[in-house]
Structures are given as C-alpha cells and as structure tokens.
Design a protein around this motif. Structure first.
Motif, PDB file in Angstrom:
ATOM      1  N   SER A 217       0.847  -1.162  -0.232  1.00 60.63           N
ATOM      2  CA  SER A 217       0.066   0.186  -0.094  1.00 60.63           C
ATOM      3  C   SER A 217       0.920   1.347  -0.067  1.00 60.63           C
ATOM      4  CB  SER A 217      -1.057   0.190   1.397  1.00 60.63           C
ATOM      5  OG  SER A 217      -1.851  -1.071   1.084  1.00 60.63           O
ATOM      6  N   TRP A 218       1.896   1.100   0.449  1.00 64.41           N
ATOM      7  CA  TRP A 218       2.767   2.311   0.681  1.00 64.41           C
ATOM      8  C   TRP A 218       4.201   2.348  -0.207  1.00 64.41           C
ATOM      9  CZ3 TRP A 218       1.397   6.695   3.485  1.00 64.41           C
ATOM     10  CH2 TRP A 218       0.203   6.804   3.924  1.00 64.41           C
ATOM     11  N   THR A 219       4.393   1.697  -0.931  1.00 61.32           N
ATOM     12  CA  THR A 219       5.489   1.545  -1.964  1.00 61.32           C
ATOM     13  C   THR A 219       5.003   1.162  -3.378  1.00 61.32           C
ATOM     14  OG1 THR A 219       5.909  -0.752  -1.724  1.00 61.32           O
ATOM     15  CG2 THR A 219       7.030   0.732  -0.222  1.00 61.32           C
ATOM     16  N   THR A 220       5.687   1.524  -4.484  1.00 62.58           N
ATOM     17  CA  THR A 220       5.543   1.329  -5.768  1.00 62.58           C
ATOM     18  C   THR A 220       6.227   0.354  -6.248  1.00 62.58           C
ATOM     19  OG1 THR A 220       5.255   3.896  -5.807  1.00 62.58           O
ATOM     20  CG2 THR A 220       5.544   2.464  -8.037  1.00 62.58           C
ATOM     21  N   SER A 221       5.738  -0.702  -6.994  1.00 65.76           N
ATOM     22  CA  SER A 221       6.282  -1.665  -7.548  1.00 65.76           C
ATOM     23  C   SER A 221       7.025  -1.290  -8.867  1.00 65.76           C
ATOM     24  CB  SER A 221       5.353  -3.026  -7.842  1.00 65.76           C
ATOM     25  OG  SER A 221       4.792  -3.524  -6.504  1.00 65.76           O
ATOM     26  N   GLN A 222       7.966  -1.793  -9.211  1.00 62.31           N
ATOM     27  CA  GLN A 222       8.781  -1.514 -10.417  1.00 62.31           C
ATOM     28  C   GLN A 222       9.308  -2.741 -11.069  1.00 62.31           C
ATOM     29  OE1 GLN A 222      10.773   2.757 -10.063  1.00 62.31           O
ATOM     30  NE2 GLN A 222      11.801   1.301  -8.835  1.00 62.31           N
ATOM     31  N   VAL A 223       9.543  -2.498 -12.350  1.00 66.79           N
ATOM     32  CA  VAL A 223      10.205  -3.741 -12.886  1.00 66.79           C
ATOM     33  C   VAL A 223      11.686  -3.143 -13.766  1.00 66.79           C
ATOM     34  CG1 VAL A 223      10.198  -5.269 -15.070  1.00 66.79           C
ATOM     35  CG2 VAL A 223       8.102  -4.751 -13.959  1.00 66.79           C
ATOM     36  N   ARG A 224      12.633  -3.953 -13.150  1.00 71.16           N
ATOM     37  CA  ARG A 224      14.065  -3.539 -13.906  1.00 71.16           C
ATOM     38  C   ARG A 224      14.238  -4.113 -15.178  1.00 71.16           C
ATOM     39  NH1 ARG A 224      18.878  -1.865 -11.867  1.00 71.16           N
ATOM     40  NH2 ARG A 224      17.664  -0.174 -10.653  1.00 71.16           N
ATOM     41  N   THR A 243       5.573   4.965 -15.793  1.00 72.39           N
ATOM     42  CA  THR A 243       6.645   5.997 -15.705  1.00 72.39           C
ATOM     43  C   THR A 243       8.000   5.132 -16.003  1.00 72.39           C
ATOM     44  OG1 THR A 243       5.492   6.887 -13.621  1.00 72.39           O
ATOM     45  CG2 THR A 243       7.852   7.170 -13.945  1.00 72.39           C
ATOM     46  N   VAL A 244       8.536   5.683 -16.995  1.00 70.66           N
ATOM     47  CA  VAL A 244      10.048   4.874 -17.293  1.00 70.66           C
ATOM     48  C   VAL A 244      11.005   5.823 -16.881  1.00 70.66           C
ATOM     49  CG1 VAL A 244      11.194   4.050 -19.178  1.00 70.66           C
ATOM     50  CG2 VAL A 244       8.806   3.772 -19.174  1.00 70.66           C
ATOM     51  N   THR A 245      11.971   5.264 -16.200  1.00 71.11           N
ATOM     52  CA  THR A 245      13.245   5.966 -15.629  1.00 71.11           C
ATOM     53  C   THR A 245      14.461   5.322 -15.984  1.00 71.11           C
ATOM     54  OG1 THR A 245      11.946   6.785 -13.849  1.00 71.11           O
ATOM     55  CG2 THR A 245      14.341   6.965 -13.636  1.00 71.11           C
ATOM     56  N   SER A 246      15.372   5.948 -16.790  1.00 69.03           N
ATOM     57  CA  SER A 246      16.756   5.539 -17.197  1.00 69.03           C
ATOM     58  C   SER A 246      17.422   5.464 -15.843  1.00 69.03           C
ATOM     59  CB  SER A 246      17.473   6.493 -17.942  1.00 69.03           C
ATOM     60  OG  SER A 246      18.639   5.958 -18.496  1.00 69.03           O
ATOM     61  N   ALA A 247      17.722   4.024 -15.520  1.00 70.82           N
ATOM     62  CA  ALA A 247      18.770   3.803 -14.267  1.00 70.82           C
ATOM     63  C   ALA A 247      20.186   3.546 -14.727  1.00 70.82           C
ATOM     64  CB  ALA A 247      18.201   2.625 -13.628  1.00 70.82           C
ATOM     65  N   PRO A 278      11.005  -7.929 -11.685  1.00 67.59           N
ATOM     66  CA  PRO A 278      10.067  -7.347 -11.024  1.00 67.59           C
ATOM     67  C   PRO A 278      10.564  -7.036  -9.577  1.00 67.59           C
ATOM     68  CG  PRO A 278       8.780  -9.353 -11.779  1.00 67.59           C
ATOM     69  CD  PRO A 278      10.307  -9.504 -12.069  1.00 67.59           C
ATOM     70  N   THR A 279      10.404  -5.736  -9.080  1.00 72.09           N
ATOM     71  CA  THR A 279      10.881  -5.368  -7.625  1.00 72.09           C
ATOM     72  C   THR A 279       9.803  -4.965  -6.937  1.00 72.09           C
ATOM     73  OG1 THR A 279      11.548  -3.348  -8.313  1.00 72.09           O
ATOM     74  CG2 THR A 279      13.267  -4.973  -8.677  1.00 72.09           C
ATOM     75  N   THR A 280       9.891  -5.153  -5.677  1.00 73.89           N
ATOM     76  CA  THR A 280       8.755  -4.487  -4.584  1.00 73.89           C
ATOM     77  C   THR A 280       9.583  -3.550  -3.697  1.00 73.89           C
ATOM     78  OG1 THR A 280       8.874  -6.520  -3.480  1.00 73.89           O
ATOM     79  CG2 THR A 280       7.538  -6.701  -5.050  1.00 73.89           C
ATOM     80  N   GLY A 281       8.670  -2.936  -3.214  1.00 79.06           N
ATOM     81  CA  GLY A 281       9.059  -1.761  -2.138  1.00 79.06           C
ATOM     82  C   GLY A 281       9.512  -2.551  -0.851  1.00 79.06           C
TER      83      GLY A 281
END
Length: 303
Positions: A217-224, A243-247, A278-281
C-alpha cells in the motif's frame, strides 16, 4: 491476546498516547513500529501496569495485567534490560525472580542455556556488555514460560548470531500459538520477523495491517529492464500511468506496467531483453512514507 481500547496517556499538556486501539493476536509476530517519541514504550508500559492510562484500558488474555495472579507465568516482558541489580549474578537475578512465582530452579538453568548465558551465569550483571544484558533480559521474560511476550528492542546490542536467534525463536513461539508483540527500529530485521505491523506516530495508530499489505500500500512496485535497445523500448511502452526512468546505460526502471506486458511489447518489436526483474518496495520505504509527517525529532538531510 493483547487488546488496547481507546488508550490515552497525558503527561501534563503533552499527549503521549492518543486514543489508541489495537489487538495483538496469538499465532503471529506483531511488529510495533514508530519514530522516537511515537508512544510505543508508553503503550507497552500501560499494557503491563507500569503506567496508568489517562483513559481507556488494556487487557492481556482478557484480564487487566494488574489482576493477573501469576504475571511471570502469563506475560514475559522486556522493556529495560538494565532493570537488574548490578551486584547480582545472572543466575542469582533469575533465581530471585523465580522465587516470587514458585518457578523451579531447573527452569532458571533452562533459560540460561537457551539464551546463551551459561558461560557468564555466575558473573555480576553490572559487568555485562550491552548484548549480554539483552540476553539476560530475554531470559527474564522467558522465565515463566509465558503465553504472551512483550519485547521492546530485544536485538539491541546483539551480535548477528544473537539477532538471528531472536528472530527464529520469536517465530517459533508464535507458531506454537503464543502472542508476541515486538518493537524494533531495525526495519530489515522486522521485515523478516513480523507477520502483522502496528505503526504509531505522535501517539496515534497510523497503520495496523499485515506486513505484506502495508508494503504494497505504501510503496511502488517496479520492473528492472535491461536491453541494448532500452531507449526504443521506453518509447514503445510509454503511456498513461506508466513511468519509465533511465537507471543507467541500457537500463530502465518501469512503474505502472507488469513484467509480462513489457516482455510482450519487446517481443512484438523484436527488442532483445537481457533482464526483466519485478521489484517490490521494502518495509523501510513503506515505514518512511507512512511516518514522514509524524517524526518528532528530525535530523538534517545530507545533500
């Protein structure tokens, strides 16, 4: 089971605990979190009758702690590991406690061995290191083989082996059906230990939920995503809510789109993928997001 109903504690004009209600259920480890000054220790002290609530009440196993006939046999408490006669040995301290409840001497020997104090059992507690003092405090809490455990920062000062032992032991006790309330500032450790999490901030309950639900509920899941054609893939998956961010070179962090959908888009356009993870907070991220406005003692951020 531990219950708190509309629990409030005021010290003059300061409200340390403000209308707090929660239930700590048996069979699981409940983490008790919050910034310094949030009211955790005050709440624990009220549960075990060391502080009297301004209003509201608490029970342990359906009974006010002050009315328990044999508290050590029903509730094991570690609030201050230094609360011990410094001139007594660990064994003498535990035997004195045991005598108040008719607990046999063999149980003293059992908890000494269980908590790794055998080699220092005859040493004066005043000479103990911080970690050894914590072990003695845990031994005291376990002395009556209680159904309920309330532990405030039990891993403070322990070495890695001791921290792991506490984690495994409290989970073992919960699996036996006991009630475990555990406070800690170590989010990484709590994330491996707790099933349920109660978060306090400025004396109020900010959250009371399963750990996994709180993090979700309080973090954002992302995919690397790693690809030699990362820039092209970023254009292909761009859209509302994504949202796509260059890492880094050839590396993207994508939020708002599941891994399988990213893979489908890449395959449809012949874009090679070298990583799709996939990464989770984390609990730490969720905790900081949740308590950001409730920190009473803020430190200066380092640029």
């Amino acid at each position: 089971m531990i219950t708190a109903e509309n629990l409030t504690k005021r010290y003059g004009a300061k409200t340390a605990v403000d209308d707090v209600s929660f239930t700590v259920r048996p069979g699981q480890v409940t983490g008790f979190l919050g910034p310094n000054g949030a009211g955790k220790s005050t709440t624990m002290r009220m549960i075990v009758g060391l502080d009297r609530p301004t209003s509201g009440h608490t029970t342990v196993g359906g009974t006010d702690y002050r009315h328990l006939k044999a508290p050590l046999r029903e509730v094991g408490v570690l609030l201050d590991a230094k609360a011990v006669h410094t001139g007594r040995s660990a064994r003498s301290h535990l035997r004195a406690m045991a005598a108040t409840h008719g607990i046999p001497a063999r149980r003293v020997d059992e908890v000494i061995e269980l908590t790794g104090l055998t080699s220092v059992a005859g040493k004066r507690a005043g000479k103990f290191s911080l970690g050894m003092g914590q072990r003695l405090g845990i031994a005291s809490a376990l002395l009556g083989d209680p159904h309920t455990l309330i532990l405030d920062e039990p891993v403070n000062g322990l070495d890695p082996e001791g921290v792991r032992w506490v984690r495994q032991f409290v989970r073992y006790l919960a699996a036996e059906g006991r009630t475990v309330l555990l406070s800690s500032h170590l989010m990484s450790e709590m994330s491996q230990t707790a099933d349920q999490v109660i978060v306090l901030g400025r004396g109020k309950v900010l959250a009371d939920a399963p750990l996994s639900e709180l993090v979700r509920s309080w973090t954002t899941s992302q995919v690397r995503v790693r690809s030699p054609r990362a820039a092209e893939l970023a254009d292909r998956i761009a859209g509302d809510g994504v949202t796509v961010t260059s890492a880094g070179a050839g590396l993207l962090d994508v939020a708002g789109l599941p891994a399988d959908r990213i893979g489908d888009v890449a395959a449809a356009h012949g874009i090679p993928l070298h990583e799709l993870t996939p990464t989770t907070g984390s609990l730490e991220e969720a905790y900081l997001a949740l308590t950001g406005e409730s920190v009473e003692y803020k430190t200066k951020e380092i640029a």
